[in-house]
Design a protein around this motif. Structure first.
Motif, short mmCIF file in Angstrom:
data_model
loop_
_atom_site.label_atom_id
_atom_site.label_comp_id
_atom_site.label_asym_id
_atom_site.label_seq_id
_atom_site.Cartn_x
_atom_site.Cartn_y
_atom_site.Cartn_z
N TYR A 135 1.65 11.19 -13.92
CA TYR A 135 1.01 10.30 -12.96
C TYR A 135 -0.42 10.79 -12.79
CZ TYR A 135 0.27 7.99 -8.43
OH TYR A 135 -0.19 7.23 -7.39
N TYR A 136 -1.38 9.94 -13.12
CA TYR A 136 -2.79 10.31 -12.98
C TYR A 136 -3.32 9.68 -11.69
CZ TYR A 136 -2.54 11.80 -17.81
OH TYR A 136 -2.20 12.45 -18.97
N GLU A 137 -3.58 10.53 -10.70
CA GLU A 137 -4.07 10.04 -9.41
C GLU A 137 -5.59 10.15 -9.35
OE1 GLU A 137 -2.14 10.71 -5.34
OE2 GLU A 137 -3.80 12.15 -5.41
N ASN A 138 -6.21 9.01 -9.03
CA ASN A 138 -7.66 9.00 -8.85
C ASN A 138 -7.99 9.81 -7.61
OD1 ASN A 138 -10.31 8.16 -7.89
ND2 ASN A 138 -10.21 6.59 -9.49
N LYS A 139 -8.79 10.85 -7.76
CA LYS A 139 -9.11 11.75 -6.64
C LYS A 139 -9.91 11.04 -5.55
CE LYS A 139 -9.18 15.81 -9.61
NZ LYS A 139 -10.03 16.84 -10.25
N LEU A 140 -10.60 9.97 -5.88
CA LEU A 140 -11.41 9.26 -4.89
C LEU A 140 -10.61 8.20 -4.15
CD1 LEU A 140 -14.63 8.77 -7.05
CD2 LEU A 140 -14.21 10.50 -5.29
N THR A 141 -9.80 7.43 -4.87
CA THR A 141 -9.09 6.31 -4.24
C THR A 141 -7.65 6.64 -3.87
OG1 THR A 141 -8.26 5.40 -6.32
CG2 THR A 141 -10.46 4.68 -5.60
N GLY A 142 -7.07 7.63 -4.55
CA GLY A 142 -5.67 7.96 -4.33
C GLY A 142 -4.72 7.07 -5.10
N TYR A 143 -5.24 6.09 -5.84
CA TYR A 143 -4.39 5.21 -6.62
C TYR A 143 -4.15 5.77 -8.01
CZ TYR A 143 -4.94 1.84 -2.92
OH TYR A 143 -4.91 1.23 -1.70
N SER A 144 -3.11 5.27 -8.63
CA SER A 144 -2.75 5.71 -9.96
C SER A 144 -3.68 5.09 -11.00
CB SER A 144 -1.31 5.27 -10.25
OG SER A 144 -1.02 5.36 -11.61
N LYS A 145 -3.97 5.86 -12.02
CA LYS A 145 -4.75 5.34 -13.16
C LYS A 145 -3.99 4.22 -13.84
CE LYS A 145 -6.71 7.14 -17.48
NZ LYS A 145 -6.80 8.35 -18.32
N GLN A 146 -2.64 4.27 -13.74
CA GLN A 146 -1.80 3.29 -14.42
C GLN A 146 -1.65 1.99 -13.62
OE1 GLN A 146 -0.92 6.59 -13.93
NE2 GLN A 146 0.27 7.33 -15.68
N THR A 147 -2.24 1.91 -12.42
CA THR A 147 -2.15 0.69 -11.63
C THR A 147 -2.71 -0.48 -12.41
OG1 THR A 147 -2.36 1.87 -9.55
CG2 THR A 147 -2.97 -0.44 -9.52
N MET A 148 -2.03 -1.61 -12.34
CA MET A 148 -2.48 -2.80 -13.03
C MET A 148 -3.86 -3.19 -12.51
SD MET A 148 -0.32 -6.18 -13.65
CE MET A 148 -0.84 -7.39 -14.82
N LYS A 149 -4.74 -3.50 -13.42
CA LYS A 149 -6.12 -3.82 -13.06
C LYS A 149 -6.30 -5.32 -12.83
CE LYS A 149 -7.14 0.50 -13.80
NZ LYS A 149 -5.82 1.08 -13.89
N MET A 150 -7.32 -5.64 -12.00
CA MET A 150 -7.58 -7.03 -11.64
C MET A 150 -7.84 -7.89 -12.87
SD MET A 150 -10.12 -8.44 -8.69
CE MET A 150 -11.63 -8.78 -9.53
N TRP A 151 -8.53 -7.36 -13.86
CA TRP A 151 -8.82 -8.17 -15.05
C TRP A 151 -7.55 -8.56 -15.78
CZ3 TRP A 151 -7.29 -6.64 -19.86
CH2 TRP A 151 -7.04 -5.28 -20.06
N GLN A 152 -6.52 -7.71 -15.69
CA GLN A 152 -5.26 -8.05 -16.35
C GLN A 152 -4.59 -9.23 -15.64
OE1 GLN A 152 -4.02 -3.90 -15.89
NE2 GLN A 152 -3.57 -3.86 -18.09
N CYS A 153 -4.65 -9.22 -14.30
CA CYS A 153 -4.10 -10.34 -13.53
C CYS A 153 -4.88 -11.62 -13.83
CB CYS A 153 -4.15 -10.03 -12.04
SG CYS A 153 -3.22 -8.57 -11.55
N GLU A 154 -6.22 -11.49 -13.83
CA GLU A 154 -7.06 -12.65 -14.06
C GLU A 154 -6.81 -13.25 -15.45
OE1 GLU A 154 -11.07 -11.76 -11.49
OE2 GLU A 154 -10.84 -10.75 -13.42
N ARG A 155 -6.67 -12.40 -16.43
CA ARG A 155 -6.44 -12.89 -17.79
C ARG A 155 -5.14 -13.67 -17.89
NH1 ARG A 155 -5.98 -8.60 -22.39
NH2 ARG A 155 -4.05 -8.25 -21.28
N CYS A 156 -4.09 -13.10 -17.28
CA CYS A 156 -2.78 -13.76 -17.33
C CYS A 156 -2.83 -15.09 -16.58
CB CYS A 156 -1.71 -12.85 -16.74
SG CYS A 156 -0.03 -13.47 -16.99
N HIS A 157 -3.49 -15.10 -15.42
CA HIS A 157 -3.63 -16.35 -14.66
C HIS A 157 -4.37 -17.40 -15.49
CE1 HIS A 157 -2.68 -15.32 -10.21
NE2 HIS A 157 -1.93 -14.60 -11.02
N ALA A 158 -5.46 -16.98 -16.14
CA ALA A 158 -6.25 -17.92 -16.94
C ALA A 158 -5.43 -18.46 -18.11
CB ALA A 158 -7.52 -17.24 -17.46
N GLU A 159 -4.69 -17.59 -18.76
CA GLU A 159 -3.89 -18.01 -19.91
C GLU A 159 -2.75 -18.94 -19.53
OE1 GLU A 159 -4.57 -13.98 -22.63
OE2 GLU A 159 -2.62 -14.33 -21.69
#
Length: 171
Positions: A135-159
């Motif tokens: 688990y790679y935790e971003n030291k600044l945000t506390g979120y995982s590096k593996q968290t799904m990114k907004m561009w991935q959601c946007e791409r799927c929505h567009a498709e």
């Protein structure tokens, strides 16, 4: 010209190697969990542990109580299972799992709205994994590096012809 080129290559190499170590800390799950044993060996589906509540909201990870329905006592000689039973089931404690897909608080994601997709369309395919990945935790945000990114959601929505309006995913 050669010193400039050497300096450039050294800076790129240092950034490539050093930046991730500077921004992300590596963590391991509190105990080893084998999806392979549950999915491949026992034939369980994702929704048997990661299910919807009666009101349609997504429950996320199973509780220790739910796991204890099958693992009130260890059913194998696996040291990780024995540790789980002794440390969490017997003591009635929840496992402090690190959630790879935890989204920021300003993101609203409905699993029910995406119920017709395969889990692996958005999540890592864990079905043959015996040991959870680092688990790679971003030291600044506390979120995982593996968290799904907004561009991935946007791409799927567009498709798929779904709206990409801000209010669809953000509170």
């Amino acid at each position: 010209m050669l010193p400039l080129l050497v300096g450039f290559v050294a800076a790129v190499a240092l950034g490539w190697w050093g930046y991730p170590k500077l921004v992300f800390s590596e963590k391991t799950q509190p105990i080893r969990f084998s999806h392979n044993v549950h999915v491949s060996d026992q034939g369980m589906g994702c929704d048997e542990c990661h299910s919807f509540r009666d009101d349609g909201s997504y429950a996320g990870l199973p509780t220790t109580e739910q796991c204890a329905e099958c693992h009130e006592e260890a059913v194998s000689e696996d040291p990780a299972e024995i540790e789980f039973v002794e440390k969490y089931v017997a003591q009635g404690k929840e496992v402090p799992w690190l959630v790879y897909q935890k989204q920021p608080d300003n993101v609203y994601f409905s699993h029910m709205a995406h119920a017709d997709l395969d889990c692996t369309d958005c999540h890592m395919d864990m079905s043959e994994v015996d040991t959870p990945p680092v688990y790679y935790e971003n030291k600044l945000t506390g979120y995982s590096k593996q968290t799904m990114k907004m561009w991935q959601c946007e791409r799927c929505h567009a498709e798929n012809g779904a709206s990409n309006a801000c209010y669809v995913c953000h509170k």
